[in-house]
Design an enzyme around this catalytic site. Sequence first.
Site, PDB file in Angstrom:
ATOM      1  CB  THR A  78      -0.860  -0.098   1.155  1.00  0.00           C
ATOM      2  OG1 THR A  78      -1.896  -1.230   1.010  1.00  0.00           O
ATOM      3  CG2 THR A  78      -1.633   1.196   1.446  1.00  0.00           C
ATOM      4  CE1 TYR A  98      -5.927   0.803   0.545  1.00  0.00           C
ATOM      5  CE2 TYR A  98      -4.024  -0.041  -1.048  1.00  0.00           C
ATOM      6  CZ  TYR A  98      -4.748  -0.190   0.224  1.00  0.00           C
ATOM      7  OH  TYR A  98      -4.370  -0.707   1.229  1.00  0.00           O
ATOM      8  CB  SER A 139       3.269  -7.847   1.422  1.00  0.00           C
ATOM      9  OG  SER A 139       2.290  -8.017   2.429  1.00  0.00           O
ATOM     10  CB  THR A 162       0.649  -3.671   6.321  1.00  0.00           C
ATOM     11  OG1 THR A 162      -0.796  -3.780   5.593  1.00  0.00           O
ATOM     12  CG2 THR A 162       1.310  -2.183   6.114  1.00  0.00           C
ATOM     13  CG  ASP A 163      -1.912  -7.871   3.310  1.00  0.00           C
ATOM     14  OD1 ASP A 163      -2.363  -6.837   3.841  1.00  0.00           O
ATOM     15  OD2 ASP A 163      -2.762  -8.438   2.517  1.00  0.00           O
ATOM     16  CE  LYS A 198      -2.895  -5.261   7.656  1.00  0.00           C
ATOM     17  NZ  LYS A 198      -2.832  -5.336   6.147  1.00  0.00           N
ATOM     18  CD  GLU A 232      -5.476 -27.708  26.772  1.00  0.00           C
ATOM     19  OE1 GLU A 232      -6.095 -28.773  26.503  1.00  0.00           O
ATOM     20  OE2 GLU A 232      -5.915 -27.135  27.711  1.00  0.00           O
TER      21      GLU A 232
HETATM   22  N1  DGL Z   1      -2.267  -6.362  -0.292  1.00  0.00           N
HETATM   23  C1  DGL Z   1      -1.486  -5.832   0.708  1.00  0.00           C
HETATM   24  C2  DGL Z   1      -0.092  -5.951   0.993  1.00  0.00           C
HETATM   25  O1  DGL Z   1       0.641  -5.488  -0.160  1.00  0.00           O
HETATM   26  C3  DGL Z   1      -1.798  -4.273   0.889  1.00  0.00           C
HETATM   27  C4  DGL Z   1      -1.993  -3.952   2.328  1.00  0.00           C
HETATM   28  C5  DGL Z   1      -0.763  -2.852   2.806  1.00  0.00           C
HETATM   29  O2  DGL Z   1       0.327  -2.799   2.299  1.00  0.00           O
HETATM   30  O3  DGL Z   1      -1.376  -2.467   3.707  1.00  0.00           O
HETATM   31  O4  DGL Z   1       0.390  -6.401   2.060  1.00  0.00           O
END
Ligand code: DGL
Length: 375
Positions: A59, A73, A106, A139-140, A212, A332
């Site tokens: 992103t 987006y 990602s 961020t993924d 995340k 467990e």
């Molecule tokens: N598809 C996500 C990624 O590239 C976009 C989300 C992001 O970067 O915040 O990880």
Amino acid sequence: MQRTARLKPLAALLLSASLLTGVAHAQLSPAPAASANAPAGTTAEARKANIVIIGTGGTIAGAGAAATNTAAYQSAVVPVDKIIASVPEISKIANVKGEQVFQIGSESFNNERLIKLAKRVSELLKQPDVDGIVITHGTDTIEETAYFLNLTLKSDKPVVVVGSMRPGTALGADGALNLYDAVLVASNPASKGKGTLVVLNDEIQTGRDVTKTNTFKVETFRSPFGPLGYVVEGRTLYFRLPARPHTTQTEFDIDKIDKLPEVAVVYAYGNMNPAAIDAAVKSGAKAIIFDATGNGSVGDYMVEPLKAARAKGVFIVRASRTGSGVVIRNGEQPDDKYDWIVTDDQIAQKARILMALALTKTNDPKALQEIFWKY
Ligand code: DGL
């Protein structure tokens, strides 16, 4: 398709506008680093650190059709040099140079891409004229890449992974400040020897612990133990240190890793289908991270399929889908009896990384367990 086509002219407009800001991409040359915790902009030109910014997509390289598109987006469309050019303040705090390694979401990172990225980072870190690295990333899976780098790089130089939750075209876009903060952190001598860091939303997190936690909010990145520090008003402020071994302190060296063994994650839920275990075994997985409920609990109807997988030589690692806490060995489930392993506190996606690395070193279940307790 239609949506992508609509976005392109807008992204192009944005890019040409940002190019007009005209940041000069200085050639890297040896320079003493800025002093610890010095406010941004107060250091002399001669003391600027040399930072390479590696672009991988996400992103932070995204663009939306309208300023109100904060969560819908196109990601991974803006080249890293143009992202850098859109934050001219960066040139006041460091000599930066962009390098595009990938342009992907990602979620598309796989072992091959992870290894390629880490090898390039390792190469750059060996250059005397490079003081630190910033990686722009979706961020993924930022947490998986950061953990992998944290375990495999052999350098004390700062490596900071950064992303954003909103594209640069959005109202309240967070990428510019996050990138500025990441460069600030990477330039600061106080960041040396702290392992791979993740910077977003004014916080410095350790690559080991960060995850995340929210699909759209800018304060999505959390660690169960809190951030290592803050970035505020151009200052890098540390309050904690990572306790577990990382980078130069580990037995894993990216320069010696060309391939990772297959490790599968199987998620547990009520009425789960044991066929998931068989599928992982048949696909050639060397280990299964069983992302169990609670403290690594295993449903009565899942015990036999997992024991059968172990009998075929596949390692079984109990994790917890709760997202935090420690999975207790022989708690467990009787791990000694079944020859299973527990993750300690690592969440499944990070346990996969650690297990894959561990399997490059040993096939002894006791040694594998020790590795989980160590890292
Ligand atoms: N598809 C996500 C990624 O590239 C976009 C989300 C992001 O970067 O915040 O990880």
